[in-house]
Write a protein that holds these residues in place. Structure first.
Motif, PDB file in Angstrom:
ATOM      1  N   LEU A  25     -29.942  56.554  -4.106  1.00 51.97           N
ATOM      2  CA  LEU A  25     -31.169  55.798  -3.879  1.00 51.97           C
ATOM      3  C   LEU A  25     -31.790  55.328  -5.172  1.00 51.97           C
ATOM      4  O   LEU A  25     -32.480  54.298  -5.214  1.00 51.97           O
ATOM      5  CB  LEU A  25     -32.156  56.652  -3.101  1.00 51.97           C
ATOM      6  CG  LEU A  25     -31.750  57.011  -1.664  1.00 51.97           C
ATOM      7  CD1 LEU A  25     -32.773  57.957  -1.027  1.00 51.97           C
ATOM      8  CD2 LEU A  25     -31.596  55.760  -0.818  1.00 51.97           C
ATOM      9  N   ASP A  26     -31.569  56.067  -6.240  1.00 51.98           N
ATOM     10  CA  ASP A  26     -32.150  55.676  -7.531  1.00 51.98           C
ATOM     11  C   ASP A  26     -31.387  54.550  -8.202  1.00 51.98           C
ATOM     12  O   ASP A  26     -31.975  53.709  -8.880  1.00 51.98           O
ATOM     13  CB  ASP A  26     -32.183  56.893  -8.469  1.00 51.98           C
ATOM     14  CG  ASP A  26     -33.312  57.862  -8.101  1.00 51.98           C
ATOM     15  OD1 ASP A  26     -34.284  57.398  -7.453  1.00 51.98           O
ATOM     16  OD2 ASP A  26     -33.186  59.054  -8.422  1.00 51.98           O
ATOM     17  N   SER A  27     -30.072  54.517  -8.020  1.00 51.30           N
ATOM     18  CA  SER A  27     -29.274  53.634  -8.885  1.00 51.30           C
ATOM     19  C   SER A  27     -28.547  52.496  -8.176  1.00 51.30           C
ATOM     20  O   SER A  27     -28.482  51.379  -8.689  1.00 51.30           O
ATOM     21  CB  SER A  27     -28.237  54.469  -9.647  1.00 51.30           C
ATOM     22  OG  SER A  27     -27.370  55.140  -8.727  1.00 51.30           O
ATOM     23  N   GLU A  70     -33.449  50.197   3.146  1.00 50.33           N
ATOM     24  CA  GLU A  70     -34.800  50.472   2.679  1.00 50.33           C
ATOM     25  C   GLU A  70     -35.826  49.936   3.660  1.00 50.33           C
ATOM     26  O   GLU A  70     -35.643  48.857   4.252  1.00 50.33           O
ATOM     27  CB  GLU A  70     -35.030  49.829   1.312  1.00 50.33           C
ATOM     28  CG  GLU A  70     -34.400  50.597   0.161  1.00 50.33           C
ATOM     29  CD  GLU A  70     -34.935  50.144  -1.187  1.00 50.33           C
ATOM     30  OE1 GLU A  70     -35.519  49.042  -1.241  1.00 50.33           O
ATOM     31  OE2 GLU A  70     -34.754  50.882  -2.160  1.00 50.33           O
ATOM     32  N   SER A 125     -30.130  61.335  -3.701  1.00 49.25           N
ATOM     33  CA  SER A 125     -31.151  60.922  -4.676  1.00 49.25           C
ATOM     34  C   SER A 125     -30.544  60.039  -5.746  1.00 49.25           C
ATOM     35  O   SER A 125     -31.170  59.070  -6.192  1.00 49.25           O
ATOM     36  CB  SER A 125     -31.791  62.164  -5.302  1.00 49.25           C
ATOM     37  OG  SER A 125     -30.833  62.936  -6.028  1.00 49.25           O
ATOM     38  N   LEU A 126     -29.282  60.347  -6.143  1.00 47.74           N
ATOM     39  CA  LEU A 126     -28.619  59.493  -7.137  1.00 47.74           C
ATOM     40  C   LEU A 126     -28.355  58.092  -6.593  1.00 47.74           C
ATOM     41  O   LEU A 126     -28.577  57.089  -7.272  1.00 47.74           O
ATOM     42  CB  LEU A 126     -27.302  60.139  -7.585  1.00 47.74           C
ATOM     43  CG  LEU A 126     -27.397  61.418  -8.417  1.00 47.74           C
ATOM     44  CD1 LEU A 126     -26.001  61.966  -8.712  1.00 47.74           C
ATOM     45  CD2 LEU A 126     -28.141  61.154  -9.733  1.00 47.74           C
ATOM     46  N   LYS A 144     -40.538  57.913   0.243  1.00 46.17           N
ATOM     47  CA  LYS A 144     -40.423  57.222  -1.035  1.00 46.17           C
ATOM     48  C   LYS A 144     -40.154  58.159  -2.191  1.00 46.17           C
ATOM     49  O   LYS A 144     -39.755  57.738  -3.276  1.00 46.17           O
ATOM     50  CB  LYS A 144     -41.676  56.387  -1.311  1.00 46.17           C
ATOM     51  CG  LYS A 144     -42.963  57.189  -1.330  1.00 46.17           C
ATOM     52  CD  LYS A 144     -44.148  56.268  -1.495  1.00 46.17           C
ATOM     53  CE  LYS A 144     -45.467  57.038  -1.440  1.00 46.17           C
ATOM     54  NZ  LYS A 144     -46.631  56.129  -1.593  1.00 46.17           N
ATOM     55  N   GLU A 145     -40.337  59.462  -1.947  1.00 43.01           N
ATOM     56  CA  GLU A 145     -40.016  60.458  -2.973  1.00 43.01           C
ATOM     57  C   GLU A 145     -38.571  60.933  -2.869  1.00 43.01           C
ATOM     58  O   GLU A 145     -38.181  61.902  -3.515  1.00 43.01           O
ATOM     59  CB  GLU A 145     -40.969  61.653  -2.837  1.00 43.01           C
ATOM     60  CG  GLU A 145     -42.438  61.306  -2.920  1.00 43.01           C
ATOM     61  CD  GLU A 145     -42.802  60.704  -4.267  1.00 43.01           C
ATOM     62  OE1 GLU A 145     -42.092  61.034  -5.252  1.00 43.01           O
ATOM     63  OE2 GLU A 145     -43.771  59.915  -4.344  1.00 43.01           O
ATOM     64  N   LYS A 146     -37.778  60.285  -2.019  1.00 47.13           N
ATOM     65  CA  LYS A 146     -36.357  60.606  -1.814  1.00 47.13           C
ATOM     66  C   LYS A 146     -36.169  61.961  -1.146  1.00 47.13           C
ATOM     67  O   LYS A 146     -35.135  62.604  -1.279  1.00 47.13           O
ATOM     68  CB  LYS A 146     -35.556  60.608  -3.134  1.00 47.13           C
ATOM     69  CG  LYS A 146     -35.768  59.436  -4.068  1.00 47.13           C
ATOM     70  CD  LYS A 146     -35.605  58.092  -3.406  1.00 47.13           C
ATOM     71  CE  LYS A 146     -35.609  56.963  -4.439  1.00 47.13           C
ATOM     72  NZ  LYS A 146     -36.915  56.682  -5.034  1.00 47.13           N
TER      73      LYS A 146
END
Length: 548
Positions: A132-134, A160, A129-130, A106-108
């Protein structure tokens, strides 16, 4: 112009028109086929790629669904990495495309991967990370295209796992292309940013950016002096597909079509010319033969055509021969009827009842006037009815019921004259309604009275009528006079079936001829049944003639 030349000219003219119309139709058909073949190719290519890619997508969904619980347990610390590696190796062994597995928490952060190059590539980690965040949508598979420092492309399929983290399946571009290129289709697969994931050829890919050239997205475009057509379709929410093929120019399609058509036209012209000549010659020959044959029939009515030549003329000749036979039969029949009419007119009263009957009846009436006036009056009334009915020229055909009524009056007078005479009449209801020649049975009764009492002291007459089958009736007349022997019957049958040879049997012949003229296919049979002479008349009311 002769018939043969005129027929040949018309056949060639109609053949030329038919060839012209067929050439236009064939040209248009070939042009349409060639021009529409590009669209058919695109549809086929698109269907092949979509079907192949769907197989891969279905396998990814299946793998994620089956491994979801294991991935969640691993992220939750309930199972170790060995269990995940083992499960993934089982999935991998059954799939047609090689892939890599990446699990992030969950912390990528990448906590498991089947290839260390993704863990060591900082660019990949930053990109992941980009994403997964957006841009990752929850609850569905997310397809992303990644390009590393070596310009190698990868397809990332992200799913997910609740709030625990995510599972990423990574496909290399070369593996995807090797799998999809088995379809022999011209295609490009790209994402929403025009980044090419897979392509059958790099001619429509920007070499520096590895993006789709915008021209190909158009349905029709020109490239390097060539014409192309394309079709676009979304494979899913993140990936699009475009298939393309080269389109033949109009002049090439037309020239190719003409190359195909020209031999056909030449062959058809030669065939029409040959068939026209052959058909006209054969038809003209058959027409001339038919004309000559008809000229012979004109001067010789007994001449008959001998069928030969074309099948249709053979059929015509047979029909003409049949018509000539019918005409000849009708002619002979008319001649015979004219002769018969003379005989019937001359012997009209004699054919209906014997003059001796009138003389004898009047003598009985004269005698009865002295001892039984009522009997004399009855005989006069009966004789009056019979005479009025028999000499009425306006009615030659009557119903069986009416005719039987006057036959019974005749027999009633006869029973008064002859005490030893008895009779019985039995008719079916259906037969009583049918039409018959007037007093056609009277000559048979007169013969019985004339010859029956010579050999018998008691005479019995029986008349029976019945329906043999629908529309076919039988009238059986019999008496016990026992006048004729078997040999006499044979000679009698010969006489009544040979017109003109009447002998002494006017009554039988007149009865037969009157029934036969009204019912042409009737039969007249004479035979002995024990001590009785039987005359059987069979006729079919379906074939009634107006001649009586």
């Amino acid at each position: 112009m002769s018939f043969e030349k005129q027929l040949k000219r018309e056949l060639f003219l109609y053949g030329a028109i038919l060839i012209f119309l067929a050439t236009i139709a064939l040209t248009l058909g070939l042009y349409y086929y060639r021009s529409s073949s590009s669209d058919n190719i695109l549809k086929r290519q698109e269907a092949d790629i979509v079907t192949t890619f769907k197989t891969v997508s279905d396998n990814i969904v299946k793998e994620n669904n089956q491994g979801y619980a294991s991935y969640r347990d691993y992220l939750d610390g309930k199972i170790d990495a060995n269990a995940i590696y083992y499960q993934f190796s089982l999935f991998q062994s059954q799939e047609p495309i090689k892939r890599h597995l990446i699990i992030v928490d969950k912390e990528k952060q990448i906590i498991l991967t089947t290839s260390n190059k993704f863990k060591e590539d900082s660019r990949f980690g930053y990109y992941l990370s980009l994403v997964l965040d957006s841009s990752v949508s929850k609850g569905i598979l997310n397809y992303k295209v990644f390009s590393d420092a070596n310009r190698d492309r990868y397809l990332l399929v992200i799913k997910e796992i609740g709030n625990f983290g995510s599972v990423i399946q990574v496909f290399e571009r070369k593996d995807i292309e090797n799998y999809l290129n088995r379809t022999d289709a011209n295609y490009l697969i790209y994402d929403q940013f025009d980044n090419v994931l897979s392509a059958s050829s790099d001619q429509f890919v920007e070499p520096r950016l590895l993006k789709v050239k915008t021209d190909i997205i158009e349905s029709s475009f020109n490239y390097n002096r060539k014409s192309f057509v394309s079709r676009s379709q979304d494979l899913n929410q993140q990936l699009s597909l475009v298939t393309y093929t080269e389109k033949e120019p109009f002049y090439q399609i037309l020239s190719r079509t003409l190359v195909y058509i020209f031999p056909f036209v030449v062959g058809m012209v030669c065939l029409v010319f040959y068939l026209g000549k052959k058909i006209s010659m054969n038809t003209a020959r058959s027409v001339e033969w038919l004309k000559d044959e008809m000229n012979q029939v004109m001067y010789n009515p007994l001449h008959r055509l001998e069928p030969k030549g074309e099948e249709e003329f053979v059929l015509i000749a047979r029909e003409i021969n049949r018509m000539l036979e019918q005409l000849n039969d009708s002619h002979q029949r008319n001649l015979y009827l004219i002769q018969e009419n003379i005989v019937f007119e001359r012997k009209k009263l004699e054919a209906q009842f014997n003059p001796h009957f009138l003389y004898n009846t009047l003598e009985v009436i004269r005698s009865s006037c002295f001892y039984d006036v009522q009997l004399a009056n009855k005989l006069i009334l009966l004789l009056n009815d019979i005479l009025r009915y028999s000499i009425d020229n306006t009615q030659t055909v009557t119903s069986m019921s009416q005719d039987i009524m006057y036959i019974e009056k005749y027999l009633e007078i006869a029973t008064i004259r002859f005490d030893d005479l008895t009779y019985e009449i039995e008719m079916s209801n259906d037969l009583l309604k049918e039409r018959v020649p007037k007093l056609f049975l009277l000559p048979l009764i007169e013969n019985s009275l004339k010859y029956g009492f010579k050999y018998q002291s008691e005479l019995h007459i029986a008349i029976e009528g019945r329906e043999l089958e629908p529309g076919i009736y039988s009238v059986i007349y019999s008496d016990n006079g026992n006048v004729l022997s078997d040999r006499d019957i044979e000679e009698l049958l010969v006489n009544i079936y040979q017109p003109g040879i009447y002998g002494n049997h006017h009554g039988l012949i007149n009865c037969k001829r009157r029934v036969e003229l009204m019912y042409p296919n009737s039969s007249f049979t004479i035979y002995k049944n024990k001590e009785e002479l039987v005359i059987e008349i069979v006729f079919a009311v379906k074939e009634v003639s107006e001649v009586v």
